[in-house]
Design a protein around this motif. Structure first.
Motif, PDB file in Angstrom:
ATOM      1  N   PRO A  47       0.955  -1.583   0.124  1.00  0.00           N
ATOM      2  CA  PRO A  47       0.019  -0.141  -0.046  1.00  0.00           C
ATOM      3  C   PRO A  47       1.347   1.223   0.239  1.00  0.00           C
ATOM      4  O   PRO A  47       0.615   2.564  -0.458  1.00  0.00           O
ATOM      5  N   TYR A  48       2.094   1.204   0.432  1.00  0.00           N
ATOM      6  CA  TYR A  48       2.997   2.218   0.845  1.00  0.00           C
ATOM      7  C   TYR A  48       4.142   2.299  -0.124  1.00  0.00           C
ATOM      8  O   TYR A  48       5.081   1.480   0.022  1.00  0.00           O
ATOM      9  N   CYS A  49       3.987   3.781  -0.918  1.00  0.00           N
ATOM     10  CA  CYS A  49       5.507   3.451  -2.148  1.00  0.00           C
ATOM     11  C   CYS A  49       5.445   4.778  -2.288  1.00  0.00           C
ATOM     12  O   CYS A  49       5.369   5.731  -1.874  1.00  0.00           O
ATOM     13  N   LYS A  50       7.113   4.756  -2.278  1.00  0.00           N
ATOM     14  CA  LYS A  50       8.046   6.526  -2.319  1.00  0.00           C
ATOM     15  C   LYS A  50       9.136   5.922  -2.807  1.00  0.00           C
ATOM     16  O   LYS A  50       9.741   5.249  -3.079  1.00  0.00           O
ATOM     17  N   ASN A  51       9.425   7.126  -4.296  1.00  0.00           N
ATOM     18  CA  ASN A  51      10.792   6.849  -4.816  1.00  0.00           C
ATOM     19  C   ASN A  51      11.775   7.422  -3.736  1.00  0.00           C
ATOM     20  O   ASN A  51      11.301   8.181  -3.203  1.00  0.00           O
ATOM     21  N   ILE A  52      12.897   6.836  -3.362  1.00  0.00           N
ATOM     22  CA  ILE A  52      13.886   7.684  -3.177  1.00  0.00           C
ATOM     23  C   ILE A  52      14.457   7.740  -3.145  1.00  0.00           C
ATOM     24  O   ILE A  52      15.080   9.225  -2.529  1.00  0.00           O
ATOM     25  N   THR A  53      15.028   7.828  -3.932  1.00  0.00           N
ATOM     26  CA  THR A  53      15.491   8.250  -5.052  1.00  0.00           C
ATOM     27  C   THR A  53      15.205   8.417  -6.744  1.00  0.00           C
ATOM     28  O   THR A  53      14.827   7.559  -7.175  1.00  0.00           O
ATOM     29  N   ASP A  54      15.220   9.782  -7.528  1.00  0.00           N
ATOM     30  CA  ASP A  54      14.615   9.544  -8.819  1.00  0.00           C
ATOM     31  C   ASP A  54      15.868   9.878 -10.111  1.00  0.00           C
ATOM     32  O   ASP A  54      15.015  10.984  -9.898  1.00  0.00           O
ATOM     33  N   THR A  55      16.503   9.718 -10.737  1.00  0.00           N
ATOM     34  CA  THR A  55      17.731  10.815 -11.012  1.00  0.00           C
ATOM     35  C   THR A  55      17.942   9.917 -11.931  1.00  0.00           C
ATOM     36  O   THR A  55      17.360   9.352 -12.698  1.00  0.00           O
ATOM     37  N   ALA A  56      18.661  10.939 -12.663  1.00  0.00           N
ATOM     38  CA  ALA A  56      19.087  10.484 -14.902  1.00  0.00           C
ATOM     39  C   ALA A  56      19.695   8.624 -14.827  1.00  0.00           C
ATOM     40  O   ALA A  56      19.243   8.420 -15.191  1.00  0.00           O
ATOM     41  N   LEU A  57      20.015   8.981 -13.165  1.00  0.00           N
ATOM     42  CA  LEU A  57      21.041   7.362 -13.170  1.00  0.00           C
ATOM     43  C   LEU A  57      20.603   6.285 -12.385  1.00  0.00           C
ATOM     44  O   LEU A  57      20.708   5.499 -12.716  1.00  0.00           O
ATOM     45  N   THR A  58      19.472   6.966 -11.562  1.00  0.00           N
ATOM     46  CA  THR A  58      19.163   6.159 -10.673  1.00  0.00           C
ATOM     47  C   THR A  58      17.586   6.233  -9.712  1.00  0.00           C
ATOM     48  O   THR A  58      17.504   7.689  -9.560  1.00  0.00           O
ATOM     49  N   THR A  59      16.918   4.927 -10.056  1.00  0.00           N
ATOM     50  CA  THR A  59      15.831   5.315  -9.276  1.00  0.00           C
ATOM     51  C   THR A  59      15.290   3.910  -8.306  1.00  0.00           C
ATOM     52  O   THR A  59      15.936   2.752  -8.654  1.00  0.00           O
ATOM     53  N   TYR A  60      14.758   4.111  -7.014  1.00  0.00           N
ATOM     54  CA  TYR A  60      14.856   3.232  -5.680  1.00  0.00           C
ATOM     55  C   TYR A  60      13.723   3.822  -5.411  1.00  0.00           C
ATOM     56  O   TYR A  60      13.320   4.571  -4.631  1.00  0.00           O
ATOM     57  N   GLN A  61      12.589   2.964  -5.415  1.00  0.00           N
ATOM     58  CA  GLN A  61      11.462   2.811  -4.828  1.00  0.00           C
ATOM     59  C   GLN A  61      10.813   1.844  -4.133  1.00  0.00           C
ATOM     60  O   GLN A  61      11.672   0.479  -3.843  1.00  0.00           O
ATOM     61  N   MET A  62      10.365   2.299  -2.648  1.00  0.00           N
ATOM     62  CA  MET A  62      10.173   1.602  -1.849  1.00  0.00           C
ATOM     63  C   MET A  62       8.826   1.612  -1.589  1.00  0.00           C
ATOM     64  O   MET A  62       8.417   2.154  -1.762  1.00  0.00           O
ATOM     65  N   CYS A  63       8.361   0.211  -1.252  1.00  0.00           N
ATOM     66  CA  CYS A  63       7.364   0.024  -0.661  1.00  0.00           C
ATOM     67  C   CYS A  63       7.300  -1.062   0.203  1.00  0.00           C
ATOM     68  O   CYS A  63       8.025  -1.597   0.393  1.00  0.00           O
ATOM     69  N   TYR A  64       5.775  -0.846   1.048  1.00  0.00           N
ATOM     70  CA  TYR A  64       6.050  -1.543   2.337  1.00  0.00           C
ATOM     71  C   TYR A  64       4.661  -1.609   2.986  1.00  0.00           C
ATOM     72  O   TYR A  64       3.363  -1.200   2.106  1.00  0.00           O
ATOM     73  N   GLY A  65       4.521  -2.434   3.353  1.00  0.00           N
ATOM     74  CA  GLY A  65       2.975  -2.619   4.380  1.00  0.00           C
ATOM     75  C   GLY A  65       2.787  -3.443   5.506  1.00  0.00           C
ATOM     76  O   GLY A  65       4.062  -4.485   6.119  1.00  0.00           O
ATOM     77  N   PHE A  66       1.900  -3.816   6.894  1.00  0.00           N
ATOM     78  CA  PHE A  66       1.843  -4.283   7.382  1.00  0.00           C
ATOM     79  C   PHE A  66       1.510  -5.114   7.761  1.00  0.00           C
ATOM     80  O   PHE A  66      -0.484  -5.004   7.300  1.00  0.00           O
ATOM     81  N   PHE A  67       1.080  -6.374   7.876  1.00  0.00           N
ATOM     82  CA  PHE A  67       0.226  -7.154   8.257  1.00  0.00           C
ATOM     83  C   PHE A  67       0.296  -7.551   9.811  1.00  0.00           C
ATOM     84  O   PHE A  67       1.238  -9.320   9.731  1.00  0.00           O
ATOM     85  N   GLY A  68      -0.767  -7.576  10.502  1.00  0.00           N
ATOM     86  CA  GLY A  68      -0.471  -7.759  11.933  1.00  0.00           C
ATOM     87  C   GLY A  68       1.198  -7.726  12.184  1.00  0.00           C
ATOM     88  O   GLY A  68       1.400  -6.346  12.275  1.00  0.00           O
ATOM     89  N   THR A  69       2.257  -8.610  12.979  1.00  0.00           N
ATOM     90  CA  THR A  69       3.147  -8.130  13.752  1.00  0.00           C
ATOM     91  C   THR A  69       4.082  -8.337  12.356  1.00  0.00           C
ATOM     92  O   THR A  69       5.337  -8.174  12.839  1.00  0.00           O
ATOM     93  N   VAL A  70       4.136  -8.325  11.467  1.00  0.00           N
ATOM     94  CA  VAL A  70       4.816  -8.675  10.276  1.00  0.00           C
ATOM     95  C   VAL A  70       4.686  -7.329   9.195  1.00  0.00           C
ATOM     96  O   VAL A  70       3.918  -6.946   9.009  1.00  0.00           O
ATOM     97  N   ILE A  71       6.629  -6.670   9.014  1.00  0.00           N
ATOM     98  CA  ILE A  71       6.196  -5.583   7.581  1.00  0.00           C
ATOM     99  C   ILE A  71       6.454  -6.429   6.619  1.00  0.00           C
ATOM    100  O   ILE A  71       7.578  -7.455   6.414  1.00  0.00           O
TER     101      ILE A  71
END
Length: 216
Positions: free
Chosen positions: A42-66
């Motif tokens: 459910p939750y996504c964010k481009n941590i960096t987005d340049t001409a060289l590199t894109t790094y997207q982090m997505c995550y979500g919670f499932f009870g006591t698990v991430i």
């Protein structure tokens, strides 16, 4: 043996088992999530987005698990990593960081996703496997990923994994979420885990506040 004695013995054995579980073993038999939608967290964010590199982090919670699903676009096929510092810690780079690193095979399949920790005082050290520390454990519940080349020649790599928010590993893990913590990202220059060169960055985040959580 009387029926009453047999019933008493059965009750005692159940009581002892439950007592042991409550004292030490419940975490090891806690049911793991069977269906985590890694492709649609459910939750996504481009941590960096340049001409060289894109790094997207997505995550979500499932009870006591991430669960995380992280994707990197780069000129070459590379390993991918994400790292966490303890909530309230002033460390920002590699020092005393808890890292999850994914590597890939030459055919684009995932090789492994491993739990690492850097018991270091500077940013120039390579994080060791958690299992190399006394009391350290490998705490990845499940993982996967793939890597492929786009028509423009760039490479897309994705790795996903899940772990408990609090693994109970006090030797080599940090609790995730529950407050602002410094985080780091990195990827390699190849699929062989090693020095990342300049392919790195850091940010602060409160992952438990997903709509207002990131400062780069």
């Amino acid at each position: 043996i009387s029926l009453l004695a047999m019933q008493a013995a059965r009750f005692l054995s159940v009581f002892v088992l439950l007592s042991l579980c409550s004292l030490a073993f419940c975490r090891s038999i806690e049911p793991q999530p069977l269906e985590i939608p890694y492709a649609n967290l459910p939750y996504c964010k481009n941590i960096t987005d340049t001409a060289l590199t894109t790094y997207q982090m997505c995550y979500g919670f499932f009870g006591t698990v991430i669960a995380f699903s992280n994707t990197v676009r780069f000129a070459d096929p590379v390993w991918i990593g994400i790292g966490f510092h303890a909530v309230g810690s002033n460390f920002e780079d590699m020092e005393h960081g808890d890292f999850i690193v994914g590597t890939f095979n030459s055919n684009g399949t995932i090789d492994t996703v491993v739990d690492r920790y850097c018991d270091c005082e500077s940013g120039g050290s390579e994080p060791s496997l958690d299992t190399e520390f006394v009391g350290g454990e490998e705490n990845i519940l499940e993982f996967g990923g793939s890597q492929f080349q786009e028509s423009d020649g760039s490479w897309i790599g994705n790795y996903y994994f899940s772990r408990y928010l609090n693994t109970g590993d006090t030797a080599a893990d940090h609790v995730i979420a529950g407050g602002v913590q410094h985080m780091v990202w990195a990827h390699g220059t190849s699929n062989v885990f090693g020095y990342h060169s300049g392919n790195k960055g850091k940010f602060t985040a409160d992952l438990s506040d997903p709509y207002n959580y990131i400062n780069q």
